[in-house]
Design a protein around this motif. Structure first.
Motif, PDB file in Angstrom:
ATOM      1  N   THR A 186       0.746  -1.295   0.191  1.00 15.30           N
ATOM      2  CA  THR A 186       0.233  -0.081   0.109  1.00 15.30           C
ATOM      3  C   THR A 186       0.810   1.398   0.064  1.00 15.30           C
ATOM      4  OG1 THR A 186      -1.691  -1.095   1.222  1.00 15.30           O
ATOM      5  CG2 THR A 186      -1.855   1.297   1.220  1.00 15.30           C
ATOM      6  N   SER A 191      -7.896   2.099   2.427  1.00 15.09           N
ATOM      7  CA  SER A 191      -6.444   1.972   1.576  1.00 15.09           C
ATOM      8  C   SER A 191      -6.552   0.829   0.824  1.00 15.09           C
ATOM      9  CB  SER A 191      -5.382   2.261   2.514  1.00 15.09           C
ATOM     10  OG  SER A 191      -5.515   1.015   3.688  1.00 15.09           O
ATOM     11  N   PRO A 209      -7.436   0.069  -4.385  1.00 17.56           N
ATOM     12  CA  PRO A 209      -6.371   0.890  -5.285  1.00 17.56           C
ATOM     13  C   PRO A 209      -7.142   1.575  -6.442  1.00 17.56           C
ATOM     14  CG  PRO A 209      -6.303  -1.367  -5.798  1.00 17.56           C
ATOM     15  CD  PRO A 209      -7.415  -1.373  -4.606  1.00 17.56           C
ATOM     16  N   GLY A 242      -2.698   3.481  -3.241  1.00 15.25           N
ATOM     17  CA  GLY A 242      -3.539   2.526  -2.491  1.00 15.25           C
ATOM     18  C   GLY A 242      -2.981   1.204  -2.364  1.00 15.25           C
ATOM     19  N   ASN A 243      -3.778   0.073  -2.022  1.00 15.55           N
ATOM     20  CA  ASN A 243      -3.098  -1.347  -2.009  1.00 15.55           C
ATOM     21  C   ASN A 243      -2.953  -1.802  -3.363  1.00 15.55           C
ATOM     22  OD1 ASN A 243      -2.347  -3.301  -0.257  1.00 15.55           O
ATOM     23  ND2 ASN A 243      -4.192  -4.273  -0.442  1.00 15.55           N
TER      24      ASN A 243
END
Length: 188
Positions: free
Chosen positions: A4, A17, A20, A25-26
């Motif tokens: 992340t 989070s 994405p 993000g993740n």
């Protein structure tokens, strides 16, 4: 690597989070590791940078949603590069430039990553968009980063050896690499 890496999304949107998107993000890409510079567009004042999801090892795709995950002791440098549009996460290493697209279905994530790489070639490397499109078609590598989150992530990579020599994002990658070398030398 960190799964992340991101900033706050635009439009006053509140997101986990885990999801994405254009803000990062993740993304769960093994490309997000030491020596990689990550460029993210800033959507809110202060950016609200987020980092986490440490992985000691992960295959492409993080198929079942669990890598070899661990706590990380991470040292990083953040820099603000003004006046450069970054519609999707972009990454740079000593050998590659990369873009990350996140969406569902997987084909949309692929298209986003490929299209952003073509746009980057046109805007920063002086290639005509159609020439960039052909170069990406003929020379890109496209690993699937994650297929286990609410959005999937695909990375489009292109070796710098195929590109005109250019400095992107104001030479940020070279500056960050030098800072990293100095930090490591200081620690002995």
């Amino acid at each position: 690597m960190h799964g992340t890496v991101g900033v706050a999304p635009g439009g006053f949107e509140a997101r986990s989070s885990l999801v994405p998107d254009a803000h990062g993000g993740n993304m769960d890409t093994p490309e997000m590791r030491a020596g990689t510079s990550c460029y993210l567009g800033v959507n809110v004042e202060g950016a609200s940078f987020s980092l986490g999801d440490g992985h000691c090892r992960q295959g492409e795709g993080e198929t079942c949603g669990v890598a070899v995950e661990a706590a990380m002791d991470t040292v990083l440098v953040l820099d603000l590069v003004k006046g450069v549009a970054t519609p999707w996460p972009r990454l740079e290493t000593d050998s590659h430039i990369m873009t990350a697209g996140s969406a569902r279905p997987l084909e949309d994530a692929f298209r986003i990553a490929q299209a952003d790489l073509v746009q980057w070639l046109a805007s920063d490397f002086g290639l005509d968009a159609l020439d960039g499109y052909q170069l990406v078609t003929q020379a890109s590598e496209t690993p699937v980063a994650n297929v286990c989150d609410p959005n999937y992530t695909v990375v489009a990579k292109l070796r710098k050896q195929y590109l005109p020599e250019r400095t992107v994002y104001g030479g940020t990658h070279a500056r960050m690499r030098e800072l990293g070398r100095a930090y490591l030398a200081e620690r002995g």
